[in-house]
Scaffold this motif. Structure first.
Motif, PDB file in Angstrom:
ATOM      1  N   GLU A  41      57.539  28.339 -22.298  1.00  0.00           N
ATOM      2  CA  GLU A  41      58.553  28.368 -21.232  1.00  0.00           C
ATOM      3  C   GLU A  41      58.016  29.027 -19.971  1.00  0.00           C
ATOM      4  OE1 GLU A  41      61.240  26.921 -20.890  1.00  0.00           O
ATOM      5  OE2 GLU A  41      62.177  26.518 -22.825  1.00  0.00           O
ATOM      6  N   ALA A  42      57.195  30.051 -20.131  1.00  0.00           N
ATOM      7  CA  ALA A  42      56.661  30.742 -18.956  1.00  0.00           C
ATOM      8  C   ALA A  42      55.724  29.844 -18.164  1.00  0.00           C
ATOM      9  CB  ALA A  42      55.946  32.026 -19.382  1.00  0.00           C
ATOM     10  N   MET A  43      54.867  29.095 -18.860  1.00  0.00           N
ATOM     11  CA  MET A  43      53.986  28.163 -18.169  1.00  0.00           C
ATOM     12  C   MET A  43      54.791  27.069 -17.477  1.00  0.00           C
ATOM     13  SD  MET A  43      50.784  29.210 -18.763  1.00  0.00           S
ATOM     14  CE  MET A  43      49.465  28.067 -19.114  1.00  0.00           C
ATOM     15  N   LEU A  44      55.817  26.573 -18.157  1.00  0.00           N
ATOM     16  CA  LEU A  44      56.660  25.539 -17.551  1.00  0.00           C
ATOM     17  C   LEU A  44      57.402  26.076 -16.332  1.00  0.00           C
ATOM     18  CD1 LEU A  44      58.168  23.833 -20.728  1.00  0.00           C
ATOM     19  CD2 LEU A  44      56.489  22.861 -19.155  1.00  0.00           C
ATOM     20  N   GLY A  45      57.793  27.346 -16.368  1.00  0.00           N
ATOM     21  CA  GLY A  45      58.458  27.927 -15.204  1.00  0.00           C
ATOM     22  C   GLY A  45      57.565  27.896 -13.978  1.00  0.00           C
ATOM     23  N   ILE A  46      56.299  28.214 -14.157  1.00  0.00           N
ATOM     24  CA  ILE A  46      55.346  28.151 -13.046  1.00  0.00           C
ATOM     25  C   ILE A  46      55.157  26.713 -12.598  1.00  0.00           C
ATOM     26  CG2 ILE A  46      52.938  28.538 -12.391  1.00  0.00           C
ATOM     27  CD1 ILE A  46      52.955  30.927 -14.328  1.00  0.00           C
ATOM     28  N   ALA A  47      55.057  25.793 -13.562  1.00  0.00           N
ATOM     29  CA  ALA A  47      54.867  24.381 -13.231  1.00  0.00           C
ATOM     30  C   ALA A  47      56.037  23.853 -12.404  1.00  0.00           C
ATOM     31  CB  ALA A  47      54.711  23.567 -14.509  1.00  0.00           C
ATOM     32  N   ARG A  48      57.248  24.173 -12.806  1.00  0.00           N
ATOM     33  CA  ARG A  48      58.421  23.677 -12.085  1.00  0.00           C
ATOM     34  C   ARG A  48      58.525  24.299 -10.705  1.00  0.00           C
ATOM     35  NH1 ARG A  48      61.371  24.479 -17.709  1.00  0.00           N
ATOM     36  NH2 ARG A  48      61.275  22.335 -18.518  1.00  0.00           N
ATOM     37  N   ARG A  49      58.140  25.567 -10.595  1.00  0.00           N
ATOM     38  CA  ARG A  49      58.165  26.240  -9.295  1.00  0.00           C
ATOM     39  C   ARG A  49      57.117  25.670  -8.350  1.00  0.00           C
ATOM     40  NH1 ARG A  49      56.963  31.626 -10.777  1.00  0.00           N
ATOM     41  NH2 ARG A  49      54.781  31.331 -10.235  1.00  0.00           N
ATOM     42  N   SER A  50      55.941  25.379  -8.896  1.00  0.00           N
ATOM     43  CA  SER A  50      54.833  24.907  -8.071  1.00  0.00           C
ATOM     44  C   SER A  50      54.942  23.433  -7.723  1.00  0.00           C
ATOM     45  CB  SER A  50      53.506  25.159  -8.791  1.00  0.00           C
ATOM     46  OG  SER A  50      53.324  26.523  -9.088  1.00  0.00           O
ATOM     47  N   HIS A  51      55.572  22.643  -8.618  1.00  0.00           N
ATOM     48  CA  HIS A  51      55.621  21.190  -8.436  1.00  0.00           C
ATOM     49  C   HIS A  51      57.028  20.679  -8.732  1.00  0.00           C
ATOM     50  CE1 HIS A  51      51.249  21.426  -8.284  1.00  0.00           C
ATOM     51  NE2 HIS A  51      51.276  22.080  -9.433  1.00  0.00           N
ATOM     52  N   PRO A  52      57.987  20.991  -7.867  1.00  0.00           N
ATOM     53  CA  PRO A  52      59.380  20.622  -8.141  1.00  0.00           C
ATOM     54  C   PRO A  52      59.618  19.115  -8.166  1.00  0.00           C
ATOM     55  CG  PRO A  52      59.135  21.459  -5.904  1.00  0.00           C
ATOM     56  CD  PRO A  52      57.843  21.734  -6.595  1.00  0.00           C
ATOM     57  N   GLU A  53      58.687  18.344  -7.656  1.00  0.00           N
ATOM     58  CA  GLU A  53      58.849  16.886  -7.631  1.00  0.00           C
ATOM     59  C   GLU A  53      58.441  16.231  -8.947  1.00  0.00           C
ATOM     60  OE1 GLU A  53      54.534  17.565  -6.731  1.00  0.00           O
ATOM     61  OE2 GLU A  53      56.436  18.593  -6.355  1.00  0.00           O
ATOM     62  N   VAL A  54      57.877  17.006  -9.864  1.00  0.00           N
ATOM     63  CA  VAL A  54      57.365  16.478 -11.129  1.00  0.00           C
ATOM     64  C   VAL A  54      58.281  16.911 -12.278  1.00  0.00           C
ATOM     65  CG1 VAL A  54      55.380  16.424 -12.706  1.00  0.00           C
ATOM     66  CG2 VAL A  54      55.007  16.568 -10.231  1.00  0.00           C
ATOM     67  N   VAL A  55      58.414  16.050 -13.279  1.00  0.00           N
ATOM     68  CA  VAL A  55      59.251  16.344 -14.448  1.00  0.00           C
ATOM     69  C   VAL A  55      58.436  17.093 -15.491  1.00  0.00           C
ATOM     70  CG1 VAL A  55      60.598  15.359 -16.337  1.00  0.00           C
ATOM     71  CG2 VAL A  55      60.681  14.313 -14.056  1.00  0.00           C
ATOM     72  N   PHE A  56      58.974  18.214 -15.954  1.00  0.00           N
ATOM     73  CA  PHE A  56      58.355  18.995 -17.021  1.00  0.00           C
ATOM     74  C   PHE A  56      59.409  19.267 -18.086  1.00  0.00           C
ATOM     75  CE2 PHE A  56      55.985  20.111 -13.180  1.00  0.00           C
ATOM     76  CZ  PHE A  56      54.679  19.882 -13.601  1.00  0.00           C
ATOM     77  N   ARG A  57      58.951  19.294 -19.339  1.00  0.00           N
ATOM     78  CA  ARG A  57      59.881  19.593 -20.425  1.00  0.00           C
ATOM     79  C   ARG A  57      59.168  20.364 -21.532  1.00  0.00           C
ATOM     80  NH1 ARG A  57      61.564  13.780 -22.799  1.00  0.00           N
ATOM     81  NH2 ARG A  57      62.237  13.587 -20.633  1.00  0.00           N
ATOM     82  N   ARG A  58      59.943  21.126 -22.276  1.00  0.00           N
ATOM     83  CA  ARG A  58      59.381  21.885 -23.392  1.00  0.00           C
ATOM     84  C   ARG A  58      59.187  20.956 -24.574  1.00  0.00           C
ATOM     85  NH1 ARG A  58      61.360  24.839 -27.783  1.00  0.00           N
ATOM     86  NH2 ARG A  58      59.956  26.511 -28.439  1.00  0.00           N
ATOM     87  N   GLY A  59      58.014  21.012 -25.171  1.00  0.00           N
ATOM     88  CA  GLY A  59      57.760  20.155 -26.313  1.00  0.00           C
ATOM     89  C   GLY A  59      56.417  20.439 -26.945  1.00  0.00           C
ATOM     90  N   ALA A  60      56.168  19.754 -28.049  1.00  0.00           N
ATOM     91  CA  ALA A  60      54.968  19.945 -28.837  1.00  0.00           C
ATOM     92  C   ALA A  60      54.020  18.774 -28.658  1.00  0.00           C
ATOM     93  CB  ALA A  60      55.334  20.093 -30.311  1.00  0.00           C
ATOM     94  N   ALA A  61      52.786  18.958 -29.127  1.00  0.00           N
ATOM     95  CA  ALA A  61      51.821  17.868 -29.095  1.00  0.00           C
ATOM     96  C   ALA A  61      52.311  16.702 -29.933  1.00  0.00           C
ATOM     97  CB  ALA A  61      50.466  18.361 -29.597  1.00  0.00           C
TER      98      ALA A  61
END
Length: 212
Positions: A75-95
């Motif tokens: 979740e912490a990595m995704l928080g940075i991803a969403r903050r840095s790239h709000p135009e891109v879709v990110f979701r929590r999930g597994a390989a």
């Protein structure tokens, strides 16, 4: 990759250490070649960046006009991803997309999967299920690009190593190619880079395509 508490704890430090999408020109060119292969094989569908971390490479794929979703268990990595790239879709999930926290039905057809230094954190006995979960969502010609720390010796196909954040394994490229083939993917190309002051181990980029 169900949870990654180590990456949660070190997310901000990770972002400071790796602010750019790629560490080497080879990494950049390998991802560019993957994007070209995806466009060549399919006009429609989603690309998934497995273990997307802070999202910089996911954003790079989006800038290359691909419909892309970044997936990560932290979740912490995704928080940075969403903050840095709000135009891109990110979701929590597994390989393993069958085990993802959110439904992956909207990812079908899955035209490509990028997994850069993320499958190293999947225990070897679980790799088959991960690759099968991708193949189940792909049409023939779906493209996969894996990047991983590799092994020079032919004596062992996979060995654990002391990763700073989470349990991890190095793979011999031939063994990873065999695992892909069992899931229905045929290797197309691979690159190998030698260790250097910034990289302790050889690294492999391996591209494969789902057979008909």
């Amino acid at each position: 990759m169900h949870t990654q508490p180590g990456y949660d704890e070190l997310a901000e430090q990770y972002e400071l250490t790796f602010p750019d999408p790629f560490q080497t020109p080879l990494e950049r060119h390998a991802v560019a070649a993957f994007a070209d292969m995806v466009r060549e094989h399919h006009d429609e569908g989603t690309v998934v960046d497995i273990g997307c971390g802070t999202g910089h490479v996911t954003a790079e794929l989006a800038h290359r006009s691909l419909d892309v979703v970044g997936v990560d268990p932290s979740e912490a990595m995704l928080g940075i991803a969403r903050r840095s790239h709000p135009e891109v879709v990110f979701r929590r999930g597994a390989a393993n997309l069958n085990d993802s926290a959110e439904s992956t039905d909207d990812l079908v057809p899955l035209r490509g999967v990028l997994a850069r230094f993320s499958l190293i954190h999947v225990a070897p006995h679980l790799i088959a299920g991960v690759l099968t979960s991708w193949a189940q969502r792909m049409p023939a010609g779906g493209v996969v690009l894996l990047a991983f720390q590799s092994i020079k010796s032919d004596e062992q196909p996979v060995v654990p190593f002391d990763h700073a954040v989470a349990p991890a394994w190095r793979w011999h490229p031939e063994e990873m190619s065999v695992r892909l083939a069992r899931a229905g993917f045929d290797e197309v190309w691979r690159t190998m880079s030698r260790p250097d002051p910034l990289h302790r181990f050889p690294e492999c980029h391996l591209a494969a395509v789902l057979r008909p």
